[in-house]
Design a protein around this motif. Structure first.
Motif, PDB file in Angstrom:
ATOM      1  N   GLY A   1     -19.265 -25.742 -15.945  1.00  0.00           N
ATOM      2  CA  GLY A   1     -18.349 -26.652 -16.619  1.00  0.00           C
ATOM      3  C   GLY A   1     -17.119 -25.894 -17.079  1.00  0.00           C
ATOM      4  O   GLY A   1     -17.027 -24.668 -16.936  1.00  0.00           O
ATOM      5  N   PRO A   2     -16.129 -26.617 -17.617  1.00  0.00           N
ATOM      6  CA  PRO A   2     -14.884 -25.979 -18.032  1.00  0.00           C
ATOM      7  C   PRO A   2     -15.107 -24.769 -18.933  1.00  0.00           C
ATOM      8  O   PRO A   2     -15.844 -24.830 -19.917  1.00  0.00           O
ATOM      9  CB  PRO A   2     -14.135 -27.101 -18.762  1.00  0.00           C
ATOM     10  CG  PRO A   2     -14.640 -28.350 -18.096  1.00  0.00           C
ATOM     11  CD  PRO A   2     -16.084 -28.078 -17.819  1.00  0.00           C
ATOM     12  N   ARG A   3     -14.507 -23.649 -18.532  1.00  0.00           N
ATOM     13  CA  ARG A   3     -14.554 -22.374 -19.249  1.00  0.00           C
ATOM     14  C   ARG A   3     -15.982 -21.894 -19.489  1.00  0.00           C
ATOM     15  O   ARG A   3     -16.266 -21.225 -20.487  1.00  0.00           O
ATOM     16  CB  ARG A   3     -13.769 -22.465 -20.554  1.00  0.00           C
ATOM     17  CG  ARG A   3     -12.260 -22.599 -20.306  1.00  0.00           C
ATOM     18  CD  ARG A   3     -11.432 -22.626 -21.578  1.00  0.00           C
ATOM     19  NE  ARG A   3     -10.023 -22.494 -21.247  1.00  0.00           N
ATOM     20  CZ  ARG A   3      -9.241 -23.498 -20.843  1.00  0.00           C
ATOM     21  NH1 ARG A   3      -9.744 -24.721 -20.720  1.00  0.00           N
ATOM     22  NH2 ARG A   3      -7.970 -23.289 -20.546  1.00  0.00           N
ATOM     23  N   ASP A   4     -16.862 -22.213 -18.559  1.00  0.00           N
ATOM     24  CA  ASP A   4     -18.258 -21.797 -18.669  1.00  0.00           C
ATOM     25  C   ASP A   4     -18.741 -21.269 -17.317  1.00  0.00           C
ATOM     26  O   ASP A   4     -19.271 -22.006 -16.487  1.00  0.00           O
ATOM     27  CB  ASP A   4     -19.126 -22.973 -19.123  1.00  0.00           C
ATOM     28  CG  ASP A   4     -20.573 -22.565 -19.404  1.00  0.00           C
ATOM     29  OD1 ASP A   4     -20.889 -21.372 -19.276  1.00  0.00           O
ATOM     30  OD2 ASP A   4     -21.377 -23.464 -19.746  1.00  0.00           O
ATOM     31  N   VAL A   5     -18.486 -19.983 -17.078  1.00  0.00           N
ATOM     32  CA  VAL A   5     -18.954 -19.296 -15.874  1.00  0.00           C
ATOM     33  C   VAL A   5     -19.985 -18.270 -16.307  1.00  0.00           C
ATOM     34  O   VAL A   5     -19.716 -17.432 -17.169  1.00  0.00           O
ATOM     35  CB  VAL A   5     -17.786 -18.616 -15.120  1.00  0.00           C
ATOM     36  CG1 VAL A   5     -18.318 -17.751 -13.981  1.00  0.00           C
ATOM     37  CG2 VAL A   5     -16.825 -19.662 -14.575  1.00  0.00           C
TER      38      VAL A   5
ATOM     39  N   VAL B   1     -17.905 -11.020 -15.110  1.00  0.00           N
ATOM     40  CA  VAL B   1     -16.894 -11.809 -14.419  1.00  0.00           C
ATOM     41  C   VAL B   1     -16.296 -12.888 -15.324  1.00  0.00           C
ATOM     42  O   VAL B   1     -15.125 -13.251 -15.183  1.00  0.00           O
ATOM     43  CB  VAL B   1     -17.481 -12.429 -13.125  1.00  0.00           C
ATOM     44  CG1 VAL B   1     -18.471 -13.534 -13.450  1.00  0.00           C
ATOM     45  CG2 VAL B   1     -16.372 -12.938 -12.216  1.00  0.00           C
ATOM     46  N   ALA B   2     -17.063 -13.382 -16.286  1.00  0.00           N
ATOM     47  CA  ALA B   2     -16.517 -14.392 -17.207  1.00  0.00           C
ATOM     48  C   ALA B   2     -15.331 -13.840 -17.978  1.00  0.00           C
ATOM     49  O   ALA B   2     -14.382 -14.577 -18.285  1.00  0.00           O
ATOM     50  CB  ALA B   2     -17.605 -14.872 -18.165  1.00  0.00           C
ATOM     51  N   GLU B   3     -15.361 -12.548 -18.301  1.00  0.00           N
ATOM     52  CA  GLU B   3     -14.224 -11.913 -18.968  1.00  0.00           C
ATOM     53  C   GLU B   3     -13.007 -11.898 -18.052  1.00  0.00           C
ATOM     54  O   GLU B   3     -11.872 -12.044 -18.503  1.00  0.00           O
ATOM     55  CB  GLU B   3     -14.603 -10.492 -19.391  1.00  0.00           C
ATOM     56  CG  GLU B   3     -13.443  -9.602 -19.817  1.00  0.00           C
ATOM     57  CD  GLU B   3     -12.642 -10.137 -20.998  1.00  0.00           C
ATOM     58  OE1 GLU B   3     -11.503  -9.660 -21.198  1.00  0.00           O
ATOM     59  OE2 GLU B   3     -13.135 -11.035 -21.727  1.00  0.00           O
TER      60      GLU B   3
ATOM     61  N   MET C   1      -7.525 -14.019 -16.991  1.00  0.00           N
ATOM     62  CA  MET C   1      -6.544 -14.710 -16.155  1.00  0.00           C
ATOM     63  C   MET C   1      -6.120 -16.029 -16.780  1.00  0.00           C
ATOM     64  O   MET C   1      -4.945 -16.401 -16.746  1.00  0.00           O
ATOM     65  CB  MET C   1      -7.092 -14.914 -14.749  1.00  0.00           C
ATOM     66  CG  MET C   1      -7.131 -13.635 -13.944  1.00  0.00           C
ATOM     67  SD  MET C   1      -7.564 -13.850 -12.208  1.00  0.00           S
ATOM     68  CE  MET C   1      -6.242 -14.886 -11.612  1.00  0.00           C
ATOM     69  N   ASP C   2      -7.063 -16.737 -17.373  1.00  0.00           N
ATOM     70  CA  ASP C   2      -6.747 -18.010 -18.021  1.00  0.00           C
ATOM     71  C   ASP C   2      -5.735 -17.819 -19.143  1.00  0.00           C
ATOM     72  O   ASP C   2      -4.841 -18.642 -19.344  1.00  0.00           O
ATOM     73  CB  ASP C   2      -8.045 -18.618 -18.560  1.00  0.00           C
ATOM     74  CG  ASP C   2      -7.831 -19.960 -19.238  1.00  0.00           C
ATOM     75  OD1 ASP C   2      -7.007 -20.761 -18.734  1.00  0.00           O
ATOM     76  OD2 ASP C   2      -8.482 -20.217 -20.268  1.00  0.00           O
TER      77      ASP C   2
ATOM     78  N   ALA D   1      -4.038 -11.028 -17.407  1.00  0.00           N
ATOM     79  CA  ALA D   1      -4.148 -10.316 -16.136  1.00  0.00           C
ATOM     80  C   ALA D   1      -3.478 -11.122 -15.046  1.00  0.00           C
ATOM     81  O   ALA D   1      -3.532 -12.361 -15.060  1.00  0.00           O
ATOM     82  CB  ALA D   1      -5.616 -10.069 -15.780  1.00  0.00           C
ATOM     83  N   VAL D   2      -2.827 -10.428 -14.116  1.00  0.00           N
ATOM     84  CA  VAL D   2      -2.236 -11.111 -12.962  1.00  0.00           C
ATOM     85  C   VAL D   2      -3.351 -11.553 -12.024  1.00  0.00           C
ATOM     86  O   VAL D   2      -3.445 -12.716 -11.630  1.00  0.00           O
ATOM     87  CB  VAL D   2      -1.247 -10.185 -12.229  1.00  0.00           C
ATOM     88  CG1 VAL D   2      -0.699 -10.892 -10.979  1.00  0.00           C
ATOM     89  CG2 VAL D   2      -0.108  -9.791 -13.154  1.00  0.00           C
ATOM     90  N   LYS D   3      -4.207 -10.588 -11.673  1.00  0.00           N
ATOM     91  CA  LYS D   3      -5.356 -10.877 -10.812  1.00  0.00           C
ATOM     92  C   LYS D   3      -6.452  -9.878 -11.163  1.00  0.00           C
ATOM     93  O   LYS D   3      -6.163  -8.714 -11.446  1.00  0.00           O
ATOM     94  CB  LYS D   3      -4.985 -10.769  -9.340  1.00  0.00           C
ATOM     95  CG  LYS D   3      -6.090 -11.247  -8.389  1.00  0.00           C
ATOM     96  CD  LYS D   3      -5.578 -11.391  -6.974  1.00  0.00           C
ATOM     97  CE  LYS D   3      -6.672 -11.866  -6.027  1.00  0.00           C
ATOM     98  NZ  LYS D   3      -7.147 -13.238  -6.352  1.00  0.00           N
ATOM     99  N   VAL D   4      -7.701 -10.356 -11.137  1.00  0.00           N
ATOM    100  CA  VAL D   4      -8.830  -9.545 -11.556  1.00  0.00           C
ATOM    101  C   VAL D   4      -9.661  -9.121 -10.353  1.00  0.00           C
ATOM    102  O   VAL D   4     -10.084  -9.943  -9.548  1.00  0.00           O
ATOM    103  CB  VAL D   4      -9.710 -10.305 -12.576  1.00  0.00           C
ATOM    104  CG1 VAL D   4     -10.988  -9.534 -12.874  1.00  0.00           C
ATOM    105  CG2 VAL D   4      -8.936 -10.567 -13.857  1.00  0.00           C
TER     106      VAL D   4
END
Length: 345
Positions: A8-12, A326-328, A333-334, A338-341
């Motif tokens: 769900g949103p912002r939940d990885v 990976v959630a970090e 990025m959100d 960071a430009v790209k992780v």
């Protein structure tokens, strides 16, 4: 195996999921060593696009082949490979003309192939999808970091430049300071552009754009951005790379494109609910080209330049995390930290 799963949103979350196995003679199983978080991943992360819950995520894999089906000929166990963000057969009408993203047998990453932000993937149509890295670079971490953007953002930036018709001696404008826009700058320089105007809103990213070859940068917003671009380009340019996808960026692109010019667009369209206003295209004879980048078509060409040292998109990775964190990477990025992780598995 462990893999990133969207809940769900912002939940990885990183969870145990079934390990993919060969299912067809054309499959390969790849142990992922490197992957990445993409700007387009933020659409489902923010809840701005639909995605099944739960579902594995990621679409930029690089790794080592572990097993291949009986019909696979181009790669073998032990080979270092990377894969574009779209799976393609390499043999259909569209693959043969370099439009792999329209492959009639095409698929995305996720579901039972494992997603690309995980320990393993199953690659259907391995011969048409996987790109083999030469053995001498298979364990060269610097080279691998530079090659990983070929899974998406470097090929996409190149597609923008090619679609916009950028060539030797040209002046072009690149709209967007994300990873794709930065790679668009690098692609324009590679194609011989003499003047490259990079447009964005973040000073650190515009500094990166200059390191990639931008000769001028524009940080202004709204009407002021168009005025500044026209000032720098003496009234506009024949080649515009639109690397955002927002209505405001497309409006700016049409505003600074000279009559008879071409806009190469690769930004995933959003905020265009009212449709694209063609009024400026018609009287000015503007051409709009581009779309979803067939990065597989460009992979070998761009890899050759990276390995000989004349192209290096690695600086788009401004943060590195391991798979368990990976959630970090998504959070960074959100929040534009960071430009790209880069994700090390």
């Amino acid at each position: 195996m462990r893999a990133a799963v969207y809940h769900g949103p912002r939940d990885v979350r990183v969870e145990d999921v079934p390990e993919p196995e060969l299912e067809a003679a054309t499959d390969a199983v790849v142990r992922v060593t490197h992957t990445a978080v993409c700007g387009s991943d933020l659409w489902f992360y923010r809840g701005d696009s639909d995605r099944d819950v739960p579902s594995t995520v990621g679409h930029e894999p690089m790794g080592i082949v572990e097993a291949v089906g009986d019909d696979v000929r181009s790669v073998a166990p032990g080979d270092r490979v990377f894969a574009p963000f779209k799976i393609s057969c390499g043999a259909c009408e569209f693959c043969r003309k370099g439009l792999h993203t329209s492959c009639v047998n095409g698929e995305g990453w996720g579901g039972d192939n494992g997603g690309a932000q995980g320990e393993k993937i199953r690659c259907p149509h391995a011969d048409g999808t996987l790109v083999r890295v030469p053995d001498r670079y298979a364990d060269d971490e610097d080279a691998l970091r530079s090659l990983l953007p070929l899974t998406d953002v470097m090929g996409t930036g190149h597609h923008a430049a090619v679609s916009a018709g950028v060539g030797a001696g040209d002046t072009c404008v690149v709209i967007g300071d994300g990873a794709v826009g930065l790679c668009g700058v690098a692609a324009a320089r590679r194609l011989g552009a003499e003047r490259i105007v990079a447009v964005g809103h973040h000073d650190d990213r515009l500094d990166l754009a200059e390191s990639f070859g931008a000769t001028d940068t524009v940080a202004e917003r709204g009407d002021a951005a168009g005025e500044r671009i026209r000032e720098l380009t003496h009234g506009g340019t024949n080649h515009v790379l639109e690397c955002v996808g927002a209505s405001s960026s497309m409006e700016l692109a049409t505003e600074v494109c000279r009559p008879g010019g071409t806009i190469g667009y690769v930004g995933v369209p959003h905020g265009l609910d009212g449709g694209l206003d063609l009024f400026d295209f018609f009287p000015n004879n503007l051409t709009l080209r581009g779309g979803m980048a067939p990065v597989r078509a460009y992979a070998e060409e761009l890899m050759a330049d990276i390995l000989q040292g004349t192209l290096d998109p690695a600086p788009v990775f401004t943060k590195t995390v391991d798979l368990e964190n990976v959630a970090e990477g998504y959070r960074a990025m959100d929040e534009r930290e960071a430009v790209k992780v880069l994700v090390e598995v």
